[in-house]
Design a protein around this motif. Sequence first.
Motif, PDB file in Angstrom:
ATOM      1  N   ASP A  33       0.807  -1.218   0.000  1.00  0.00           N
ATOM      2  CA  ASP A  33       0.000   0.000   0.000  1.00  0.00           C
ATOM      3  C   ASP A  33       0.841   1.269   0.000  1.00  0.00           C
ATOM      4  O   ASP A  33       0.298   2.368  -0.076  1.00  0.00           O
ATOM      5  CB  ASP A  33      -0.969   0.009   1.189  1.00  0.00           C
ATOM      6  CG  ASP A  33      -0.241   0.053   2.528  1.00  0.00           C
ATOM      7  OD1 ASP A  33       0.832  -0.571   2.639  1.00  0.00           O
ATOM      8  OD2 ASP A  33      -0.750   0.700   3.460  1.00  0.00           O
ATOM      9  N   GLY A  87      -3.404  -3.082  -2.406  1.00  0.00           N
ATOM     10  CA  GLY A  87      -4.067  -3.715  -1.274  1.00  0.00           C
ATOM     11  C   GLY A  87      -4.266  -5.190  -1.510  1.00  0.00           C
ATOM     12  O   GLY A  87      -4.022  -5.713  -2.600  1.00  0.00           O
ATOM     13  N   MET A 137      -1.905  -4.034   5.287  1.00  0.00           N
ATOM     14  CA  MET A 137      -2.509  -3.186   4.270  1.00  0.00           C
ATOM     15  C   MET A 137      -3.958  -2.928   4.662  1.00  0.00           C
ATOM     16  O   MET A 137      -4.585  -3.754   5.339  1.00  0.00           O
ATOM     17  CB  MET A 137      -2.449  -3.863   2.892  1.00  0.00           C
ATOM     18  CG  MET A 137      -1.048  -4.074   2.355  1.00  0.00           C
ATOM     19  SD  MET A 137      -1.011  -4.806   0.699  1.00  0.00           S
ATOM     20  CE  MET A 137      -1.467  -6.514   1.082  1.00  0.00           C
TER      21      MET A 137
END
Length: 223
Positions: free
Chosen positions: A9, A35, A57
């Motif tokens: 991320d 993600g 994430m």
Amino acid sequence: MTTVLIADDQPLQRLGFRMLLESQDDMTLVGEAPGGSEAVRMTAELHPDVVLMDVRMPGLDGIEATRRIVSAGDRTRVLILTTFDLDEYAYAGLRAGASGFLVKDALPEELLSGIRAVASGDAVVAPSLTRRLLDTYAQRLPAPGEPTDPALPDPRLSPLTDREREILTVIGKGWTNTEIAARLHLAESTVKTHVGRVLAKTGSRDRIQAVILAYDAKLVEPS
């Protein structure tokens, strides 16, 4: 050519990985996922050889994303990378089916070697975690001489021959193929054949999964 998908991320982290991968003649970056959900979707679409998977994430974390990727039955292997050198992440990731676990402060050549190893079917665990991983599983086992219940054998061991069971035991002890060949007086090519059969018969994706099985099945006793 090894195809790689990055799941992280942090844009700067993805940039660093991208630059490293693009410097290699034998690797191709096929996508970047910000993600876990995107990583699962893109893996299903792109079928990369290796996913570099961050753990923490937003939304779907890297552990659950790994579990979904592995359960899909694709050939893709997952190498988990995290800033946090914490046992809980290593164990959860390996349990989820990851083929390796490295911390992000690994040297570039260590990361590249890890990608190549995972892509070829080997397993990679950060040196700082390997001993603790084995010690943790050892703590779950009965002490030497303590009786166990022989009436409840692990069903995953039933397809193995006596020799294959022996091979699984020494894999659990951390022996390399070269060490197995020398100590059991076998040709290394024969050891490789036995290891391959053990992995196939027990449904273990790689050596790390076989180590976990050896400890779970109590083939390895605490030292």
